[in-house]
Write a protein that holds these residues in place. Structure first.
Motif, PDB file in Angstrom:
ATOM      1  N   ILE A 246    -106.870 -66.571 -69.614  1.00  0.00           N
ATOM      2  CA  ILE A 246    -105.527 -65.857 -69.767  1.00  0.00           C
ATOM      3  C   ILE A 246    -104.955 -65.165 -71.442  1.00  0.00           C
ATOM      4  O   ILE A 246    -105.049 -64.560 -72.152  1.00  0.00           O
TER       5      ILE A 246
ATOM      6  N   PHE B 206     -99.000 -68.941 -64.192  1.00  0.00           N
ATOM      7  CA  PHE B 206     -99.955 -68.391 -65.179  1.00  0.00           C
ATOM      8  C   PHE B 206     -98.769 -67.431 -65.808  1.00  0.00           C
ATOM      9  O   PHE B 206     -98.506 -67.264 -67.597  1.00  0.00           O
TER      10      PHE B 206
ATOM     11  N   ASN C 128    -107.876 -69.186 -65.143  1.00  0.00           N
ATOM     12  CA  ASN C 128    -106.778 -68.567 -65.342  1.00  0.00           C
ATOM     13  C   ASN C 128    -106.959 -69.478 -66.761  1.00  0.00           C
ATOM     14  O   ASN C 128    -106.632 -68.523 -67.848  1.00  0.00           O
ATOM     15  N   ALA C 129    -107.046 -70.789 -66.994  1.00  0.00           N
ATOM     16  CA  ALA C 129    -106.733 -71.606 -67.864  1.00  0.00           C
ATOM     17  C   ALA C 129    -107.516 -70.812 -69.239  1.00  0.00           C
ATOM     18  O   ALA C 129    -107.333 -70.544 -70.421  1.00  0.00           O
TER      19      ALA C 129
END
Length: 517
Positions: free
Chosen positions: A404, A255, A400-401
């Motif tokens: 971020i 990422f 994370n998605a």
């Protein structure tokens, strides 16, 4: 046995502390000479991949599978039987590692695309990272054989030299940065050669200590040996289950490759500071506890097994909670004091502080997961931890998605923390439900003492730690003096508060929490 467990943990912690101090010097040199630009981003990625495999394979899956089986052989067979197992495992491991290393060197461009899809082919970091990875990837062969030697020594209660070995990597990188980098068109190439030379020196360093045990391996090919097959069978699921934190950090790298230049470096330096307490205490504790738990299981001592778990978890909270508070409240000052020199700017320190604070919130879980997973592997159960690891990794990707966007690189760090919390809660619940671990008496009073001591320490830091802007205005010496004074005062307040509340070191010896051999 009880006193020896505490002494061994202390010894490993001291040796690891020495390694971490030299490691900080290494990072200070690298930060000063290379800053947070594209070149160092490429090297950190190229080193992260074999380093990830080292922690996942050598220190994670292999050690967790090898040490319990070797401990069983040591308990139930003679020296010749142990030597035969060592010879056969060495041959099998060596062949596997040679194949993996060859594939890693040949497939470097595909690995870079896999682990850093944000590095486009047109990006200068892509070509450099591919070349550096080809230089650093054979490190997995060398360091895995080093971990094999360390596993033998740990099984025989020789912890000092394996814990000292990482010093050689740090020294090698320092010398490469200072001496070799001026001779390369791309200076960071010197660091890649330093990694390779470190692997050779770390492996050679183990030879006299194995010879002293009369266990210097002679390759003996036998895939059908029951011990070899059992270790390999245990390793397959352990490749995921033993090192969830490392897998999560590598997902973060994927990422982070889409974020602005410098993000990988900010995450690296925040991770390095977090690794200080994890390496000094968490790895030391897990290293010492694993062979001990394996022996307790081989002797069918359920009470001794559970008491050892209880002892380890109390120590994790005793050290991990104040470390969490200290790292969270002094993240910026620590990073500025250690790394803000040369090309590493105040802005870099402040950005790295954001991810350090997010990672620090999961420190206790990062420590605890090493011991909890060891409890399963000591019982030669690798299936359940891998199921939990899959759940934790899936959660990490989702977090994370989600994070971020609003938090950038700090969101990736927070995702690792949240997924680690999930991992620990599931593992602990399973151990409690199956009555593998039965908490002993005294937890309520222990928790009260910890709450009081940490509240006192946190209040002191909140009152005394200056604003980051003031810290950045200070000279290097002023920062160092103030940081040492704050750390010393925090430790004094914390341990004095524990003493005032009646906690003594005798309460934290293994026999004091119910151990019976």
């Amino acid at each position: 046995m009880a006193n020896q467990l505490l002494k061994s943990t202390t010894l490993v912690s001291i040796m690891t502390f020495l390694s971490r101090i030299v490691g900080f010097i290494r990072d200070m040199v690298i930060a000063h000479m290379f800053g947070a630009g594209a070149g160092i981003d490429a090297f950190l990625l190229a080193f992260k991949i074999p380093n990830f495999m080292r922690r996942l394979f050598a220190e994670g899956a292999f050690s967790q599978a090898f040490v319990p089986v070797l401990s069983e052989y040591r308990t139930r067979q003679d020296h010749d039987g142990v030597k035969q197992l060592v010879n056969k495992v060495f041959a099998a491991l060596g062949i596997v590692l040679l194949v993996v290393s060859f594939l890693g060197v040949v497939g470097a461009p595909w690995l870079i695309r896999l682990f850093a899809p944000g590095f486009s082919v047109e990006d200068s970091r892509f070509g450099l990272a591919c070349y550096l990875l080809q230089l650093t990837f054979p490190y997995i062969l060398l360091i895995s054989l080093t971990a094999f030697a360390a596993g033998i020594q740990n099984t025989y209660r020789q912890f000092a030299m394996p814990a000292f070995t990482p010093v050689l990597l740090n020294v090698s990188l320092i010398l490469a940065a200072w001496i070799l980098s001026p001779y390369f068109q791309e200076p960071v190439e010197a660091l890649a050669w330093g990694v390779l030379l470190a692997g050779i020196s770390q492996l050679c360093f183990q030879i006299p200590f194995l010879a002293k045990l009369a266990l210097l391996p002679s390759p003996q090919w036998d895939w059908q040996d029951p011990g070899v097959r059992r270790i390999l069978r245990l390793m397959v699921p352990a490749l995921i289950g033993a090192s969830v934190m490392q897998i999560n950090l590598l997902v973060d790298t994927i990422f982070a490759s889409f974020l602005p230049v410098g993000s990988l470096t900010w995450l690296y330096y925040s991770d390095r500071l977090l690794e200080f307490p994890i390496g000094i205490f968490g790895v030391a504790l897990a290293t010492v506890v694993l062979p001990h738990l394996s022996e307790e299981y081989a002797r069918n001592s359920h009470r001794g097994f559970s008491a050892s778990m209880d002892w380890a978890l109390r120590w994790i909270l005793l050290i991990g909670v104040p470390a969490t508070i200290g790292l969270t409240m002094m993240a910026g000052p620590m990073l500025a004091t250690l790394f803000q020199y040369g090309r590493f700017s105040g802005h870099d320190a402040m950005m790295a502080a954001r991810s350090l604070m997010a990672l620090s919130l999961g420190l206790v879980c990062f420590l605890a997961v090493k011991v909890l997973v060891s409890a399963f592997y000591a019982r030669q159960n690798t299936k359940f931890p891998v199921k939990v690891a899959i759940v934790a990794m899936a959660a990490n990707v989702v977090f994370n998605a989600l994070l971020i966007g609003p938090l950038a690189h700090a969101g990736l760090a927070l995702a690792s923390t949240l997924s680690s919390i999930i991992n620990v809660l599931i593992l602990l619940f399973a151990l409690l439900q199956k009555k593998i671990y039965i908490p002993l008496n005294g937890w309520l009073s222990f928790a009260g003492r910890l709450i009081f001591a940490n509240t006192m320490m946190g209040a002191m830091l909140w009152w005394l730690v200056p604003e980051m802007a003031q810290w950045l205005d200070w000279s290097a010496s002023t920062r160092a003096i103030n940081l040492l004074m704050l750390m010393g005062a925090a430790a004094l307040i914390y341990f004095a508060s524990l003493f005032l509340m009646g906690l003594r070191i005798g309460h934290l010896r293994l026999q004091s929490v119910g151990y019976e051999s």
